[in-house]
Design an enzyme around this catalytic site. Sequence first.
Site, PDB file in Angstrom:
ATOM      1  N   TYR A   5       0.792  -1.229   0.000  1.00  0.00           N
ATOM      2  CA  TYR A   5       0.000   0.000   0.000  1.00  0.00           C
ATOM      3  C   TYR A   5       0.827   1.283   0.000  1.00  0.00           C
ATOM      4  CZ  TYR A   5      -3.749  -3.234   1.186  1.00  0.00           C
ATOM      5  OH  TYR A   5      -4.638  -4.267   1.167  1.00  0.00           O
TER       6      TYR A   5
ATOM      7  N   PRO B  26     -11.610  -0.672  -1.859  1.00  0.00           N
ATOM      8  CA  PRO B  26     -12.789  -1.444  -2.267  1.00  0.00           C
ATOM      9  C   PRO B  26     -14.070  -0.661  -1.996  1.00  0.00           C
ATOM     10  CG  PRO B  26     -11.358  -2.694  -0.764  1.00  0.00           C
ATOM     11  CD  PRO B  26     -10.943  -1.254  -0.687  1.00  0.00           C
TER      12      PRO B  26
END
Length: 709
Positions: free
Chosen positions: A113, A126
């Site tokens: 990330y 998401p």
Amino acid sequence: MLRRYLIFDNGIMSSHVREYIKRVASIDQEQYPEWNLQKPLPKLPVPDLSRTLEKYIEIIQPILTPSQYAKTKDIVRDFGKLGGEGEFLQTKLKEYSETKDNWAYSWWLDDMYMKVRLPLPISSNPGMVFPKQHFVDRAQQLRYASRLISGILDYKTIIDARGLPIDRARHKEKGQPLCMEQYYKLFTSYRIPGVKKDSLISNHTNLMPEPEHIIVICKNQFFVLDVINNFTRLSEGDLYTQLGRIYKMAEENAAKAEPIGILTAAYRDQWSIARAKLMEDSTNRDSLDAIERCIFVLCLDKGIPLLFNHQNSIDETNKNIRDDVSLAFQMLHGMGTNLNGANRWYDKTMQFVISEDGACGLNYEHSPSEGIAVVQLIEHLLRYMEEVRAKRLVRMNSVCELASPRKLQWKVFPEIVDSFNVASKRLDCKIEDLDLYILRFVEFGKEFPKSMSMSPDSFIQLSLQLTFYKIHRKLVSTYESASTRRFRLGRVDNIRANSPAALEWVKAMIGEVLVSDMEKMVLLRKAMQKQTEIMTENILGQGTDCHLLGLREMAVELGRPVPDLFLDDGFRIANHFSLSTSQVPTTMDAFMCYGPVVPDGYGVCYNPHPHNILVCITSFKSHSETRSDYFAYTLESSFLQMQELCLKTSEAARPLKTVQEIQNSTDNRNGSVSRLHNGDCHGSPSRSPRHLARSKRVGSSSNEVKTQN
């Protein structure tokens, strides 16, 4: 901490949330009484080097050419030789692991990330779609929003006190306690952009007071909604009043609003530069601070016209119903800058979306937590909200006069206007490029593979391998998350389904190798056994991907040259995940989705229910060889082909057993068994892909597919 928040809760509601949590927790306690929940979780082990290299060589063989594989094999052999670089780094990694609660966590977080420079929407964050609500007017939208806020704050009482029921392992050492840290970061974490690397920070500190506000975004404007007033939690009635004030202020100033939220949708380095520019002004610093320290973000969205339905959602469009694709798009990216794309703040971990047309869901920043932890929390929250509503445990309106919510102000420099334009254009282009198809497969669900003594997850994973091979005539590097939460600060490792056993089976299934149905079933069982073996090793802390990452980062930490193993084409191909998959199960009619992680890949998020399977498939239109709807059609054919194989071979096995029993009970007469054994075992050719006549496709109405728990 718990005592402090219970003061805010004023009696009946705090009592109810404690009773709800206690009831949920006691169920697991009764099922698994042998586990000591007070004992600290073990540390993540460092796997054996030779075993990791052996597994790595095995799993990459199906995705490399023979020459690439031979080269990689030599490099791996050299890395792992006695007294070689691998042995040295392994020793140092073991020493390092003794000094950390979880030796892999920080390196994994950065690699997955923090160092990725791509924008958060689609590429990282998401979207989750909640069960659809039906609002007849704005008042119902705001009442639902006030109920949601109140429910979250009730639930946060327990989160802050670290009083959630402990999750338990469902496979291998069933009942083993799992690490709960992901839950406790959901309302305290924030991702700050950096030029080369982002930072994940926590508001949970003794140096600063606990935040007592949320941020409401409406018509691209940001408002501070204080949820505590004079040490007392706001009632649902007060929250409703405040949300009404916010909506009115937003409507009055909609024409003048700058799309400040769109900056968080930019490439991370560009957003970091823009943020630094904003921080030069004290007004902007105050506004950013209010957002970064808030409990969560609530987005009050515009309704979405039906023209955003998928072109194949004819029934839904005719019934004036938004389809699954339209709902998922809204949660993933807000449907573009002309709708709700700038009505977001993508850096905040928990960002709830409530649209005026009843679409509700979540966009969450992925780095603090995995999807399953988020889903479990959300389902607990939604069930709790309904329970409170059913028992009419509604807070009384407060008698005090509340100050109006505060609108955040911004000083916008010319450079920031340029950043608005660039971020808006790129987000809209990315949205236009995203190809999403949602399959509601209703022929069977997870109960069917269970009835065949198969793991539902392995069944679906191998169906994805079969589907990809049918379309592209090759296997590719596949990512499936495997939880390592049995260990302190555990997150995930990678189950790679693209095994040699899977390749052997898919070739048999499409007729490249002519074998009988019985032989196909043997190959399927073999591939499933391999899939289960990889999964088990991963969840027990013996995964390959995190170990290799640790060895590479150990070399960097020590200032040594990066070993050839990590510069090899084979390693690059192994980490180009053209098939990025994840099982995120729900018990409600809710689902999660995400974008592909590479330009030529697919993102596949699947949700197996007992008697149906929901699959969200994404790809990019700009890549000529990927198409999400065709992948869905082919996946449906793979499901049916696998079901047909299982049923045919199980039916063939039953008479064989019966005849064998008869034979053993007589004078060992011959003939009938051999004729049966050598008879019709090859079966008919595999079913060709057919139109999804019996599968409920994109835009299914939630009441047409009933989940049976």
